[in-house]
Design an enzyme around this catalytic site. Structure first.
Site, PDB file in Angstrom:
ATOM      1  NE  ARG A  21      -2.065  -1.330   3.488  1.00 29.09           N
ATOM      2  CZ  ARG A  21      -2.314  -1.111   4.755  1.00 29.09           C
ATOM      3  NH1 ARG A  21      -3.636  -0.503   5.154  1.00 29.09           N
ATOM      4  NH2 ARG A  21      -1.647  -1.328   5.744  1.00 29.09           N
ATOM      5  CG  ASN A  39      -3.778  -4.538   3.333  1.00 23.44           C
ATOM      6  OD1 ASN A  39      -3.332  -4.504   2.191  1.00 23.44           O
ATOM      7  ND2 ASN A  39      -3.020  -4.399   4.513  1.00 23.44           N
TER       8      ASN A  39
END
Length: 92
Positions: A21, A39
């Site tokens: 990320r 996520n």
């Protein structure tokens, strides 16, 4: 202004706990792409990219490799009309 597009992406593989990320955010900001990344509970990463077609395509291509520690198995992409994302952030 160039045509803007939107890509909704789901990335599967070993993509959580490997800075996927953070690397996505940094790369998107470098390419001036708006959107977000998060996520999912099933182990995948979900992201939305909005920007020029060229920059969004570059982000989608980037997702196939992702962060250095990631091991990407697959990338699913749906293209659509932009919804006005502004800036790029990591969703918790």
């Amino acid at each position: 202004m160039t045509d803007r597009t939107r890509a909704h992406v789901f990335v599967s593989g070993n993509v959580q706990g490997v800075y996927y990320r953070a690397n996505t955010r940094d790369t998107a900001r470098e390419l001036d792409v708006d959107g977000w990344v998060q996520n999912l509970s099933d182990g995948r990463v979900e992201a939305v990219f909005e920007g020029s077609e060229e920059a969004v395509d570059e982000m989608v291509d980037w997702c196939h490799t992702g962060s250095p520690a990631a091991n990407v198995d697959g990338v699913e992409v749906e293209y659509g009309d932009p919804k006005g994302e502004d800036g790029f952030r990591i969703r918790r």
